[in-house]
Design a protein around this motif. Sequence first.
Motif, short mmCIF file in Angstrom:
data_model
loop_
_atom_site.label_atom_id
_atom_site.label_comp_id
_atom_site.label_asym_id
_atom_site.label_seq_id
_atom_site.Cartn_x
_atom_site.Cartn_y
_atom_site.Cartn_z
N LYS A 134 0.82 -1.22 0.00
CA LYS A 134 0.00 0.00 0.00
C LYS A 134 0.85 1.26 0.00
N ASP B 2 1.13 2.44 -3.35
CA ASP B 2 -0.16 3.00 -3.74
C ASP B 2 -0.33 4.42 -3.19
N ARG C 205 -3.63 -4.76 -5.36
CA ARG C 205 -4.75 -4.02 -4.80
C ARG C 205 -5.95 -4.97 -4.67
N TRP D 169 -5.45 -7.03 -1.49
CA TRP D 169 -5.70 -6.42 -0.18
C TRP D 169 -7.16 -6.00 -0.02
#
Lengths: 107, 107
Positions: free
Chosen positions: A74, A77, B84, B87
């Motif tokens: 993440k 991201d 993504r 998660w």
Amino acid sequence: MRRDIFQAIADPTRRAIIALVALQAMTPNAIAEHFDTSRQAVSKHLRILAECQLVAQEQKGREIFYSLEIEKMKEIDEWLEQYRQIWEARYEQLGEVLEVMKKQKEK
Amino acid sequence: MRRDIFQAIADPTRRAIIALVALQAMTPNAIAEHFDTSRQAVSKHLRILAECQLVAQEQKGREIFYSLEIEKMKEIDEWLEQYRQIWEARYEQLGEVLEVMKKQKEK
DNA sequence: TATATGCGCAACTATTCGGTTTCGCAACTA
DNA sequence: TAGTTGCGAAACCGAATAGTTGCGCATATA
């Protein structure tokens, strides 16, 4: 030694390892079978990935299973978020331009 | 020479340059003023960024303005997409677990 | 025209990186 | 117990990296 996650994903072999252990926990030997390289080389990559907490280790007897720490992904991201905002803004602008062109045409 | 975008963003100075030229087109000299390094070093980073189409150049007289090619950043986003999904799936699973726990508690 | 400025390129250097080989240790197994 | 297996650590090596200095060239300016 100053590892960061961006350096960790820079190497194509490491990205492939990440893809592998994302699916299931694997031992260094099992991972190395997927590549044209030695187990020791894979171990080095795993150490780098572990250093920046991209993978977790679990010892089972004499084997060590490595698995992906998806939470850490993440961070990439989050870094990307600022640029996502830019390209989404551009896309909206493009949409507006298309709207104006459409109206011009209708006239 | 085999540059890819992941290698390009691996260097912290290059990530900082990307952040700068994302806001406005800048010359190498202007960029170098933001760092504790020489213009030549910045030029090298710009060449690497240009090689993998992360920045565009526009010559104006004897100055060259570099700007971010935001579209290229999407490649990272596309790579990240698979993780993504993982998660987000985990998050949903967590939600389900919490639901079950809640129902267990109500009984 | 002479000088200053902005830039890329080439050469050089110290450091890092990705790989190999060798080793030692712990844990299974015959 | 003796031998095999799985692993990390260390030593070593060639290639790549990030930085420097020193150019040359084109453009702007006096």
